[in-house]
Motif scaffolding. Structure first.
Motif, PDB file in Angstrom:
ATOM      1  N   PRO A  22       0.800  -1.234   0.000  1.00  0.00           N
ATOM      2  CA  PRO A  22       0.000   0.000   0.000  1.00  0.00           C
ATOM      3  C   PRO A  22       0.831   1.281   0.000  1.00  0.00           C
ATOM      4  O   PRO A  22       0.501   2.241  -0.722  1.00  0.00           O
ATOM      5  CB  PRO A  22      -0.835  -0.116   1.282  1.00  0.00           C
ATOM      6  N   LEU A  23       1.910   1.320   0.785  1.00  0.00           N
ATOM      7  CA  LEU A  23       2.692   2.556   0.851  1.00  0.00           C
ATOM      8  C   LEU A  23       3.508   2.791  -0.423  1.00  0.00           C
ATOM      9  O   LEU A  23       3.701   3.941  -0.837  1.00  0.00           O
ATOM     10  CB  LEU A  23       3.618   2.529   2.066  1.00  0.00           C
ATOM     11  N   LEU A  24       3.965   1.722  -1.046  1.00  0.00           N
ATOM     12  CA  LEU A  24       4.683   1.894  -2.310  1.00  0.00           C
ATOM     13  C   LEU A  24       3.704   2.294  -3.425  1.00  0.00           C
ATOM     14  O   LEU A  24       4.051   3.072  -4.317  1.00  0.00           O
ATOM     15  CB  LEU A  24       5.435   0.620  -2.669  1.00  0.00           C
ATOM     16  N   ARG A  25       2.483   1.790  -3.347  1.00  0.00           N
ATOM     17  CA  ARG A  25       1.455   2.216  -4.308  1.00  0.00           C
ATOM     18  C   ARG A  25       1.109   3.687  -4.092  1.00  0.00           C
ATOM     19  O   ARG A  25       0.945   4.452  -5.034  1.00  0.00           O
ATOM     20  CB  ARG A  25       0.208   1.344  -4.168  1.00  0.00           C
ATOM     21  N   ARG A  26       1.040   4.088  -2.824  1.00  0.00           N
ATOM     22  CA  ARG A  26       0.759   5.505  -2.516  1.00  0.00           C
ATOM     23  C   ARG A  26       1.917   6.390  -2.974  1.00  0.00           C
ATOM     24  O   ARG A  26       1.701   7.531  -3.405  1.00  0.00           O
ATOM     25  CB  ARG A  26       0.528   5.656  -1.018  1.00  0.00           C
ATOM     26  N   THR A  27       3.132   5.876  -2.902  1.00  0.00           N
ATOM     27  CA  THR A  27       4.294   6.617  -3.394  1.00  0.00           C
ATOM     28  C   THR A  27       4.161   6.870  -4.890  1.00  0.00           C
ATOM     29  O   THR A  27       4.407   7.984  -5.382  1.00  0.00           O
ATOM     30  CB  THR A  27       5.592   5.826  -3.125  1.00  0.00           C
ATOM     31  N   LEU A  28       3.762   5.831  -5.615  1.00  0.00           N
ATOM     32  CA  LEU A  28       3.602   5.961  -7.060  1.00  0.00           C
ATOM     33  C   LEU A  28       2.485   6.951  -7.392  1.00  0.00           C
ATOM     34  O   LEU A  28       2.638   7.786  -8.299  1.00  0.00           O
ATOM     35  CB  LEU A  28       3.303   4.587  -7.667  1.00  0.00           C
ATOM     36  N   LEU A  29       1.381   6.882  -6.661  1.00  0.00           N
ATOM     37  CA  LEU A  29       0.298   7.841  -6.889  1.00  0.00           C
ATOM     38  C   LEU A  29       0.780   9.264  -6.650  1.00  0.00           C
ATOM     39  O   LEU A  29       0.484  10.171  -7.434  1.00  0.00           O
ATOM     40  CB  LEU A  29      -0.885   7.530  -5.970  1.00  0.00           C
ATOM     41  N   GLN A  30       1.535   9.454  -5.581  1.00  0.00           N
ATOM     42  CA  GLN A  30       1.997  10.795  -5.239  1.00  0.00           C
ATOM     43  C   GLN A  30       2.869  11.380  -6.345  1.00  0.00           C
ATOM     44  O   GLN A  30       2.714  12.536  -6.727  1.00  0.00           O
ATOM     45  CB  GLN A  30       2.776  10.769  -3.924  1.00  0.00           C
ATOM     46  N   THR A  31       3.755  10.567  -6.872  1.00  0.00           N
ATOM     47  CA  THR A  31       4.650  11.086  -7.909  1.00  0.00           C
ATOM     48  C   THR A  31       3.926  11.276  -9.236  1.00  0.00           C
ATOM     49  O   THR A  31       4.408  12.003 -10.110  1.00  0.00           O
ATOM     50  CB  THR A  31       5.866  10.153  -8.083  1.00  0.00           C
ATOM     51  N   MET A  32       2.739  10.630  -9.386  1.00  0.00           N
ATOM     52  CA  MET A  32       1.973  10.757 -10.615  1.00  0.00           C
ATOM     53  C   MET A  32       1.018  11.955 -10.611  1.00  0.00           C
ATOM     54  O   MET A  32       0.419  12.269 -11.645  1.00  0.00           O
ATOM     55  CB  MET A  32       1.138   9.483 -10.842  1.00  0.00           C
ATOM     56  N   LEU A  33       0.876  12.640  -9.485  1.00  0.00           N
ATOM     57  CA  LEU A  33      -0.116  13.715  -9.387  1.00  0.00           C
ATOM     58  C   LEU A  33       0.037  14.789 -10.468  1.00  0.00           C
ATOM     59  O   LEU A  33      -0.964  15.190 -11.075  1.00  0.00           O
ATOM     60  CB  LEU A  33      -0.089  14.343  -7.995  1.00  0.00           C
ATOM     61  N   PRO A  34       1.239  15.288 -10.743  1.00  0.00           N
ATOM     62  CA  PRO A  34       1.349  16.286 -11.813  1.00  0.00           C
ATOM     63  C   PRO A  34       0.867  15.749 -13.159  1.00  0.00           C
ATOM     64  O   PRO A  34       0.202  16.466 -13.920  1.00  0.00           O
ATOM     65  CB  PRO A  34       2.843  16.617 -11.844  1.00  0.00           C
ATOM     66  N   GLY A  35       1.161  14.488 -13.454  1.00  0.00           N
ATOM     67  CA  GLY A  35       0.700  13.886 -14.701  1.00  0.00           C
ATOM     68  C   GLY A  35      -0.806  13.724 -14.722  1.00  0.00           C
ATOM     69  O   GLY A  35      -1.445  13.896 -15.777  1.00  0.00           O
ATOM     70  N   ILE A  36      -1.399  13.406 -13.576  1.00  0.00           N
ATOM     71  CA  ILE A  36      -2.853  13.268 -13.488  1.00  0.00           C
ATOM     72  C   ILE A  36      -3.531  14.594 -13.786  1.00  0.00           C
ATOM     73  O   ILE A  36      -4.514  14.670 -14.536  1.00  0.00           O
ATOM     74  CB  ILE A  36      -3.247  12.743 -12.097  1.00  0.00           C
ATOM     75  N   VAL A  37      -2.996  15.668 -13.204  1.00  0.00           N
ATOM     76  CA  VAL A  37      -3.553  17.007 -13.482  1.00  0.00           C
ATOM     77  C   VAL A  37      -3.369  17.354 -14.951  1.00  0.00           C
ATOM     78  O   VAL A  37      -4.250  17.964 -15.573  1.00  0.00           O
ATOM     79  CB  VAL A  37      -2.888  18.059 -12.574  1.00  0.00           C
TER      80      VAL A  37
END
Length: 233
Positions: A78-93
């Motif tokens: 879960p925490l490594l998945r959350r890490t990936l989500l966090q780094t993807m935020l600019p791309g998501i926007v």
């Protein structure tokens, strides 16, 4: 409604706590142990991993891509998945921006951002354990497809709601839709099923239902649309 800036700020504030926790340090040790070729040994916690993936971190494109690939491979954690989500935020926007935040379909851009983050989270769960050389572009491409399909459904739902607004005549008493709605009675969706029934089969106006439900017409309309898209269409 929370605006997109608040949503992203909330995620970043949450990340500062999660990414530097003792559990995050354990997760980082797991990542380093399984991917000892990435040069992550000197990092202290998962916030450092996100920092290492920023363009100005000093790591080149291929090095950053290798880290993202490893995160996806290990994202059952879960925490490594959350890490990936966090780094993807600019791309998501950026994906939301490419789709103009649903302009002309969604009233509040923050709703589009929230759905994009939700879809991205689902993708990371679905793709957990996969090894993709170009993981970040692949994820964003899949996200763009999901978000576009959602916007098209929202557009169609808005047309349907507009038709109901123009014609408040009750629908026929027996129909497959009525059967579907009755199947949700007594469930966690009982409220939305009853409101949808009243809107469609009793011909009650959205404003009247919102008043009785103690909610704003715009937010109730959005709830009914989401319920219809997810469970009725």
């Amino acid at each position: 409604m929370t605006n997109s800036t608040d949503l992203l700020g909330q995620l970043r504030r949450e990340w500062r706590r999660l990414g530097s926790s003792s559990d995050a340090r354990v997760a980082l040790a797991l990542l380093v142990d399984r991917h000892d070729d990435l040069g992550l040994e000197q990092l202290s916690d998962l916030t450092d991993v996100v920092a290492a993936l920023e363009a100005h971190s000093g790591r080149n494109v291929l090095e950053r891509a290798a880290i993202v690939r490893a995160l996806l491979e290990e994202s059952r954690h879960p925490l490594l998945r959350r890490t990936l989500l966090q780094t993807m935020l600019p791309g998501i926007v950026s994906v939301c921006r490419q789709l103009r935040f649903g302009d002309g379909i969604i009233r509040d851009p923050s709703e589009t951002v929230a759905m994009a983050v939700s879809f991205a989270s689902e993708l990371l769960v679905d793709w957990a354990g996969q090894s993709r050389q170009f993981a970040a572009p692949d994820i964003l491409s899949a996200l763009r497809g999901r978000l576009r399909r959602w916007l098209l459904k929202e557009k169609e739902a808005t047309r349907s709601v507009s038709a109901y607004d123009q014609n408040n005549e009750p629908a026929m008493a027996t129909s497959p839709l009525e059967t579907r709605l009755n199947s949700y009675r007594g469930s966690q969706y009982d409220r939305l099923a009853r409101l949808t029934y009243a809107r469609v089969f009793e011909g009650r106006s959205l404003r009247e239902l919102a008043r009785d439900d103690h909610s704003a017409p715009s937010s109730l309309q959005a709830e009914l649309q989401h319920f219809a898209i997810r469970f009725l269409i």
